[in-house]
Design an enzyme around this catalytic site. Structure first.
Site: not given
Length: 271
Positions: A2-3, A91, A110, A152
């Site tokens: 998930p973002e 879970h 997980r 960078r």
């Protein structure tokens, strides 16, 4: 994983059910997550009223008067609300019974997620204090990216995915934003012009907003606080489409690995 849009979608989904409600009881069914759930968490939360639910980067901050529950969804974690009379899903690591008759539950097959507690301001918590600006805040724009990128040498995709530079731009949305901005993902961050960063920042913001409005992107494990999938997957132009035709020019999309992450782009439309 998930973002930002998925975490924000979760926040919006659970907020109306949590804010101003009192937690009557908590149970930790399985404490093993990325870090063990604190043993005293049920004691900390029992009888306490939820003040607010906020987000910082990919962290959810469930605030109480005496502290904050910090949650991270990890790879497969999710919160959902259910009637207290229903049995927990497999879970389920944690559940909190609310005075509304609902139960807030955290599922994580997980076990890369986290439920942590702090009685200090969450902004000073080690996992949060070094985070960069929010991409949808006034602190973030193309000028900021340009200045931060000088000297960078890393690839621009890895640069915008660095949470110390800007939070919440994960792999899916980095691919999509760079495609919309016409920038090759492997280009050196420090060699991109201010003008192109102005465009990239706008596309990062627009794509995150679109994803939030569509409930996030469900690829495998993500479901929002109402146990519904997100629908932004249908809007993806490049992510997961390696080898397929570019939606703009029709040429075959290229797929490479950057920072061990799947990276897809159009060699013609992106330069």
């Amino acid at each position: 994983m998930p973002e930002l849009p998925e975490v924000e979608t979760t926040r919006r989904g659970i907020l109306p059910h949590l804010k101003s409600n009192v937690i009557l009881e908590c149970k930790v069914h399985q404490p093993r997550l990325r870090w063990p759930i604190p043993r005293d968490l049920p004691k900390q939360l029992k009888g306490q009223q939820v003040q607010d639910v906020e987000r910082r980067g990919k962290y959810l901050l469930i605030r109480f008067k005496h502290g904050t529950l910090i949650a991270h969804l990890g790879m497969s974690g999710r919160f959902y609300l259910a009637d207290t009379s229903t049995s927990c899903e497999k879970h389920t690591h944690f559940e909190a019974t609310l005075d509304s008759g609902k139960s807030l539950r955290f599922v994580d097959p997980r076990r890369f997620g986290a439920l942590l507690w702090t009685d200090e301001p969450p902004e000073s918590y080690p996992l949060i204090q070094s985070l960069g600006p929010e991409p949808l805040s006034s602190e973030f724009d193309g000028d900021y990216l340009f200045e931060a990128s000088r000297k960078r040498t890393k690839a621009v995709k890895l640069f915008i995915m660095d949470s110390k530079i800007v939070v919440g731009v994960g792999n899916i949305y980095a691919n999509e934003a760079l495609y919309r901005a016409g920038i090759r993902p492997e280009r050196t961050a420090g060699r991109i012009s201010r003008q192109r960063y102005l465009l990239l920042a706008k596309h990062i913001q627009s794509i995150l907003c679109e994803a939030i409005e569509q409930g996030g992107t469900t690829l495998k494990d993500f479901y929002n606080g109402s146990n519904q999938p997100g629908y932004f997957k249908q809007s993806l132009a490049v992510y997961g489409r390696g080898g397929l035709p570019c939606l703009e020019c029709g040429r075959r999309l290229k797929e490479i690995r950057l920072g061990q992450r799947q990276t897809v782009f159009c060699g013609h439309c992106q330069s």
